[in-house]
Each structure stands twice: as structure tokens, then as C-alpha cells.
Design an enzyme around this catalytic site. Structure first.
Site, PDB file in Angstrom:
ATOM      1  CG  HIS A  18      -2.186   1.029   1.079  1.00  0.00           C
ATOM      2  ND1 HIS A  18      -3.247   0.728   1.607  1.00  0.00           N
ATOM      3  CD2 HIS A  18      -2.024   2.155   0.719  1.00  0.00           C
ATOM      4  CE1 HIS A  18      -4.054   1.691   1.420  1.00  0.00           C
ATOM      5  NE2 HIS A  18      -3.451   2.692   0.889  1.00  0.00           N
ATOM      6  CG  HIS A  39      -1.044   6.693  -1.806  1.00  0.00           C
ATOM      7  ND1 HIS A  39      -2.305   6.666  -2.538  1.00  0.00           N
ATOM      8  CD2 HIS A  39      -1.138   6.257  -0.769  1.00  0.00           C
ATOM      9  CE1 HIS A  39      -2.832   6.033  -1.778  1.00  0.00           C
ATOM     10  NE2 HIS A  39      -2.431   5.905  -0.507  1.00  0.00           N
ATOM     11  CG  LEU A  40       4.916   4.695  -5.648  1.00  0.00           C
ATOM     12  CD1 LEU A  40       5.705   3.805  -6.606  1.00  0.00           C
ATOM     13  CD2 LEU A  40       5.823   5.085  -4.541  1.00  0.00           C
ATOM     14  CG  ASN A  54      -4.602   8.289  -4.647  1.00  0.00           C
ATOM     15  OD1 ASN A  54      -3.406   7.514  -4.872  1.00  0.00           O
ATOM     16  ND2 ASN A  54      -4.618   8.973  -3.430  1.00  0.00           N
ATOM     17  CG  ASP A  81      -6.238   3.889  -0.373  1.00  0.00           C
ATOM     18  OD1 ASP A  81      -7.070   3.436   0.597  1.00  0.00           O
ATOM     19  OD2 ASP A  81      -5.304   4.395  -0.524  1.00  0.00           O
ATOM     20  CG  ASP A 110      -1.992   4.759   3.756  1.00  0.00           C
ATOM     21  OD1 ASP A 110      -1.657   4.952   2.499  1.00  0.00           O
ATOM     22  OD2 ASP A 110      -2.688   5.310   4.425  1.00  0.00           O
TER      23      ASP A 110
END
Lengths: 420, 322
Positions: free
Chosen positions: A57, A59-60, A91, A151, A304
Site C-alpha cells: 500500500h 502512493h507514488l 489515485n 483507496d 501507506d
């Protein structure tokens, strides 16, 4: 080409590791066999040998928010944090809801990090993450997505959620659900409780997470499909998961190091670095989560990783976005739990490697002959201070900034190739 | 309740009453009493803060508090400048940080900030070397309001605070006035009661040093004072209340309620009043009402606060020359 890692510490015992090409050859007690002729020897005395971790999990931010992070910097942070694979959420801008976005992400990963860490994109569950129409999940799977998630924009429409769970199950894709009631505590900045009452900010109660988790596990049972509960923060959600697991529901769940190490008191002084979604909860939640990762009720750990630029967090609590930068720090943070006796080294390997590999059907290194030669060496005693000079992520939004952490990844091999 | 002459004010900023010791509070109130005397003179201006600069940085609309600080600064001969949201670069997308740094570069001695975000005053205080007065931040704190309320009560009660009881009535959850007053009144020994529907009580109120009521008639019985809070009309839109008429029926302080309180009970309200919603017109205009005394107390109290922060470098200097 053979490599011998000598005298490493693995699960509290000294070992020698033989690697041939991209695979593990053998792992034996240290000194049992001399290193083969012509083999490259790496003396790892004093260092802990761990399999490369999987972070399911992150976010890049690329495409669209490269000022926070891009795939190259995010994977660099992953590599130096001990991760051999990451699952990146959808996202981005544009959202990862078409094969072309997935392919773009994979291209960026391959060109910036040809030897890894590997990138596994997660498909948007709905078009544009808007929660209105299902995204083309078969197309996304063919392009390389390994799971499905909305997400960041929790699915409000339970009928759509049900159909996504069913459709994704046909494709062998599991839904990762960010459980957050869309109305309860809407506009929250932190956990609801005495701390939010004193600070005068809107809170979200843990029940806001638990009710959506209850929805998910009941649907999963009814539909006979698996579901994965994202970043569990509340002890109430743990009770929902325990109930579901006892009934044989195919539910798995994750939590993050920050929920095991911090509580809502980190928000005192309106500390925007500690504003995360879901919010840091009460000390009772933190303790319950520690028990749950130990006993397996929570299956995996994830970071995360949610990088944000300095100017976005240098603001008031209501203006600052949620999230913390986690890839650089996660191993040190969870190693501190080993030092405290909360978790064992074997627990870390289960929570960060074997279990995520099993849930998302990914290759992993169990140090058995033929396993992928993905591993790193950790100096368990080296101290370091997270900051611009020591972190590889573009963003340093972490409440641990400037604190002294113990345990540092020193060397990392993926597929038998040394990254550093 | 008088303070030691050797007392030294230790604070760079005034962010909330929670930072104040009992001695600090009494010092502010004593000083405010002296300024209150000046405010009764025909010539109300003293040169105490001549050459000092006070910026009124009111990002959230407020006429009363801003005027009160403005008057307070001018009576002490400080130069006061106003910066509102409209007209400031915040409207052009400048961050609070950059606006604050810009203000600091102009060399103010004190910045008074009013902001809709809880924690905004603390954000400025961490960032800037000048003194920061919290003129109200979100739902969090309004320290000068709590100090002026205690000043008003002290004019009536004298130093006889301990054992008194005071009821705070209305929207506690979203009230910085309530948060600061609960703390300050408790510090002075007042037994605080709260009365509100549960939807307007803050999370964790059970851990506060208060007694909570949902029935006004029980809540008001034998209290020495009632503090009514303004009900923001958006609470009804947010679904916290059925309608304003029902709210008024249950929680509007009227003569019949006040008759249940102590015979000499006083009524406070931070203003602006919603007559007929949280306070009945009869009560607002009754002799028991301290509302206008609070306004006068506000100027004196804010003079004291500005004085203490603007002169904090003048250590050891006697305060007799004010």
C-alpha cells in the site's frame, strides 16, 4: 556467478547464504561449508539478513503529482527501506483506471529501476475513483494490475461495491477497501475523543471505520469472495475482522507502523505531520493493534506511504492533507518493535513478506533453494535521523522527522543483483 | 487576590488560558483593573506603548473583538494596523506562512490573530519571534474572552470565586469561548456546569472538570451566573438540531429559568446576541446582564495583555508608570 553472504544473522542464528544467479542456492548455519571456489564473498558479520519486503500500500504520485513523489524517487526510497516490491494505489492524475496509465507506470519503474524494486500497480475500482461506474478491470489486470482499490475515495455505493467484488473475483483480483463511512465525522481532522475535544477540532470515531469493514466482510461472506481491509486503525475494526475470520470469511487485513507506534496525542500542538487517514487513534487502539499483528488477526504491514510537499504540510491542521512518507522509515520503525519485544524477527518476515506475497500472489523469498534472491542486510545497531540528507523520498512529511531511529538497511540485492 | 510586585510575566505569546498559572491570571486581572480606571478618565490615552506596533490580523470576520483590540492598543498609544482576509494576499492564494512572514518583516511587536482554524495562533507563534495573541482560533481557544469574563465577574464577585457555580449554556462543542472559560473558571475555583443537547457537547466532555446537564431547569438551579453562548445557525443545517424554534424552546434562557438561580445571579454573553434564540430579550436587558460590562472589560483586559506582550523585553522595569 555465485555469491556467498557469510556470517549474517538470520532469525537470531549465524548463517551463510549461497546465491546462484537470481536464485537462492542454500542457506546453512555459518561455517558449515567453505565458500565455493571463485565465488564472491560478502562478510555480513553483525548484520541481520532479511528477505526483501513487500509493501502492499503506497502512493507514488506519478503521474500527476510529481512534486510530491515520482516513481523513480518512490522506488529509491523503497529500495533503501528494504522493499523489493510495492503496490501503488490508483489515485494519480490521471487515475489508474485504464491500461495506458498502468503501462506508463510500469515503464517508468522499469526505466528508472531496471533491477527493481518491482512495481505492482493497483487498479482503480471505479472510473476516475468517482464511485459511479466500474473501471475496466480485465484490461487493467492484463496491463499488470495485481489488485483493485478505490483507496482515498471510499466507495459509498454498496451495490457498486458488491458488483466490483464479484467481477474482480472472476479475474483473480482482490479488492483492497479503505473503510470509512462517508458521513460519520465528515470533515474530520483526527480521531474523535478527549484529545479532539480539547483541541477543538472535528473528530472521526473508530466506529466510522468499523461499520464499513462490517459491510465488507458481510458481503464477502455472502458472495464467497475475498476482501482485504486497508490500514486498520481502530480496535473495533479488529473485532469485526475477528468475527468474520471465525466464520470462515476470506478476509485479510493490514495496518501501518504508525498505528503501532503513535496515538492521537501526536496531534497535540496541531502537528500536521501526524495527520493521517485513517487518523491515529487512542492508546487502547494502538495496544490492540500490536496484539493483532502479533497473533495474526492482522495479516500484513504496509506503509501507506503518502508523500506530500513541505508547503502542503506547513499549514493549519484543517488545510494540511492527510498522509505520511513511510518507505524510508518503515523497517527501522518496525525493528524498534522487535527491540521492544513486541514482535519477533520472524513476525516481521511474515507481516512484511510472506503474507503479502500470499494475499496478492507475488513471488517472495523464504530462503529456500530456488527462491528469488531478494534480500537485504540490516545493521540493527546503526542509528540515523530521518531528514533531507537521509531520506530518498522527495517528501519528508513524517512525525518521526529529526528523531533518532535504530536499525538501517545497509545493502540490498534483488534477483541476485546488488542495488547498493 | 493581589500579586507579588516582583512578578515577571513569562510568556512570549498568549495562545490559551491553559498556559497561564493562577498567578499569571491574577496579574492580568490586576493590571486590567488599573487600565479600567484609565478608561473611566476624561482623557483615556496613556503613552505606555508609544512606538510599539500591534497588527490586527483577522482572517475570520469579527467586528467586536477587532475593535476591542484596536481601542485597547490605541489607548496605550501603540500603532495599530488591521489586515483582514479580504485585502490580504491570502485571498490571492498566499499561504498563511508567507503572509505571517511578511507581517513579521514589518517589525510588529504583537500580532493579534483571529482565524477559523483551530491551532492557527500556535502556528504563528512557532513561526514568528514577535508576540502572538490568540484572538480566537476555530473552536479551540479565546483566552482574552475568558479573561475579560473573569474580569467582569470579579467586578461583581470581588475575589470571592471559590465555590461559586457558573452555568455555560449552548453550543459548547463549537465554542472556543466555552473551552477557555471552563479552564479558567476551574482554575479560579468556580464549579462549572454545562447545558446543551448532546449533539452540541464536545467529544470527551466526561473528562472535563464540569457537571453536564441536558435540562436547563435543572442546570440553572442555584447557580451564581449563567454564560449564554451564541448559536451559529449552521449547526441546524449540519443536522445537529431539528430546528431553531425547538432549540429556543429547550435552551433559551428566560426569566423563569433565572428565577431558579441564586437571587443575585448574573448573566454573561460573549456576543453578538441572538435575542430569542439563546437569550430572551427580557434577560438581555435585565440588570442581571453583564453583557455591556463585558465589552468595557474587554478593552481593559486587552490593554493588559498587549502591555504584557509588547513590553516583555523590558524586564525589571516597573509597571507603575502605566
Amino acid at each position: 556467478m555465485t555469491l556467498c553472504i557469510k556470517n549474517a544473522r538470520h532469525l537470531e542464528a549465524p548463517v551463510d547464504l549461497l546465491v546462484h544467479g537470481a536464485e537462492i542456492l542454500t542457506m546453512t548455519p555459518a561455517g558449515h561449508h567453505p565458500a565455493p571456489e571463485g565465488c564472491e564473498v560478502f562478510d555480513a558479520r553483525g548484520l541481520v539478513l532479511m528477505p526483501s519486503l513487500i509493501d502492499a500500500h503506497v502512493h507514488l504520485r506519478e503521474p500527476g503529482f510529481e512534486y510530491k513523489e515520482d516513481i523513480a524517487s518512490g522506488l529509491a526510497a523503497a529500495a533503501h527501506g528494504g522493499f523489493g516490491a510495492v503496490l501503488c494505489m490508483a489515485n494519480t492524475r490521471p487515475v489508474n483506471d485504464t491500461a495506458s496509465v498502468t503501462r506508463f507506470m510500469l515503464d517508468r519503474a522499469r526505466s528508472s529501476h531496471p533491477h527493481g524494486p518491482r512495481l505492482y500497480p493497483v487498479a482503480a475500482a471505479s472510473v476516475g475513483l468517482r464511485g459511479e461506474e466500474m473501471a475496466p478491470l480485465a484490461e487493467l489486470r492484463e496491463a499488470g494490475c495485481v489488485a483493485v482499490s478505490n483507496d482515498g475515495r471510499p466507495l459509498e455505493n454498496t451495490e457498486l461495491l458488491r458488483r466490483i467484488m464479484e467481477y474482480a473475483a472472476d479475474l483473480g483480483l482482490i479488492l483492497i477497501d479503505h473503510c470509512e463511512d462517508p458521513w460519520l465525522g465528515r470533515g474530520w481532522l483526527m480521531n474523535e475523543g478527549p484529545a479532539s475535544g480539547l483541541l477543538g477540532v472535528k473528530g472521526q470515531p473508530g466506529v466510522g471505520e468499523a461499520v464499513q469493514a462490517a459491510r465488507d466482510v458481510m458481503l464477502a461472506e455472502y458472495l464467497h469472495v475475498p476482501v482485504h481491509i486497508a490500514h486498520v486503525s481502530s480496535r473495533l475494526t479488529l473485532e469485526v475482522i475477528a468475527w468474520a475470520k471465525a466464520r470462515g470469511v476470506k478476509v485479510s487485513a493490514e495496518t501501518c507502523p504508525h498505528y503501532l507506534l503513535l496515538d492521537e496525542s501526536a496531534l497535540e500542538g496541531y502537528n500536521t505531520a501526524a495527520k493521517v487517514s485513517p487518523p491515529l487513534r487512542a492508546p487502547e487502539d494502538r495496544e490492540a493493534l500490536r496484539r493483532a499483528v502479533k497473533d495474526g488477526l492482522i495479516d500484513i504491514l504496509v506503509t501507506d506511504h503518502a508523500p506530500h510537499a513541505a508547503q502542503e504540510k506547513e499549514s493549519t491542521l484543517d488545510e494540511a492533507p492527510c498522509g505520511l512518507s513511510g518507505l524510508d522509515l518503515a523497517v527501522s520503525l518496525t525493528w524498534s518493535l522487535v527491540a521492544q519485544g513486541v514482535l519477533s524477527e520472524a513476525d516481521l518476515q511474515r507481516l512484511w513478506c510472506r503474507s503479502p506475497a500470499e494475499i496478492f500472489h507475488l513471488p517472495w523469498n523464504g530462503f529456500a533453494p530456488g527462491d528469488p534472491a531478494d534480500f537485504f542486510l540490516l545493521d540493527p545497531d546503526e542509528t540515523w535521523i530521518p531528514g533531507p540528507e537521509t531520506m530518498f523520498s522527495k517528501s519528508r512529511n513524517t512525525p518521526f522527522l529529526g528523531q533518532t531511529l535504530r536499525g538501517r538497511v545497509k545493502h540490498h540485492w534483488l534477483g541476485g543483483a546488488r542495488l547498493f | 487576590m493581589t500579586t507579588d510586585n516582583r512578578y515577571h510575566w513569562p510568556h512570549k505569546d498568549l495562545l490559551d488560558v491553559t498556559q497561564l498559572s493562577r498567578e499569571d491570571v491574577l496579574h492580568v486581572l490586576d493590571l486590567a483593573a488599573r487600565f479600567r480606571e484609565i478608561n473611566r478618565r476624561p482623557i483615556k490615552k496613556v503613552p505606555t506603548l508609544k512606538g510599539k506596533t500591534v497588527v490586527l490580523f483577522f482572517v475570520e470576520n469579527s467586528t467586536r473583538t477587532k475593535t476591542s483590540f484596536d481601542v485597547a492598543g490605541k489607548r496605550l498609544s501603540a500603532d495599530t494596523y488591521s489586515l483582514a482576509r479580504t485585502g490580504s494576499s491570502l485571498n490571492k492564494g498566499e499561504s498563511l506562512k508567507d503572509t505571517a512572514l511578511t507581517l513579521q518583516a514589518m517589525g510588529p511587536d504583537v500580532i493579534v490573530i483571529r482565524h477559523s482554524s483551530s491551532g492557527a495562533a500556535a502556528f504563528l507563534a512557532d513561526l514568528l519571534p514577535c508576540g502572538i495573541v490568540n484572538g480566537g482560533d476555530g473552536w479551540h481557544a479565546h483566552p482574552t474572552q475568558a479573561l475579560l469574563d473573569c474580569f467582569s465577574l470579579r467586578e461583581t464577585w470581588g475575589d470571592d470565586f471559590a465555590g461559586r457555580s457558573l452555568l455555560i449554556l449552548g453550543d459548547i462543542a463549537h465554542s472556543r469561548v466555552a473551552r477557555s472559560n471552563v479552564h479558567l473558571l476551574s482554575l479560579l475555583g468556580v464549579k462549572v456546569r454545562l447545558c446543551a443537547p448532546r449533539t452540541l457537547l464536545p467529544a470527551g466532555v466526561e473528562t472535563w472538570p464540569v457537571e453536564v446537564f441536558c435540562d436547563l431547569r435543572s442546570a440553572v438551579r442555584d447557580v451564581d451566573a449563567v454564560m449564554c453562548l451564541r448559536l451559529q445557525l449552521e449547526r441546524q443545517q449540519a443536522g445537529l438540531l431539528p430546528d431553531l424554534a425547538e432549540y429556543s424552546r429547550r435552551f433559551c434562557l428566560g426569566p423563569a429559568h433565572l428565577a431558579l438561580a441564586r437571587p443575585d445571579a448574573k448573566v454573561l454573553h460573549p456576543g453578538p446576541l441572538n435575542r430569542g434564540l439563546e437569550i430572551s430579550p427580557e434577560i438581555a436587558d435585565a440588570p442581571a446582564s453583564l453583557v455591556l460590562n463585558q465589552v468595557a472589560a474587554g478593552v481593559a483586559t486587552r490593554m493588559a495583555v498587549l502591555y504584557l506582550l509588547a513590553r516583555r523585553d523590558a524586564a525589571g522595569e516597573q509597571e507603575g508608570n502605566c
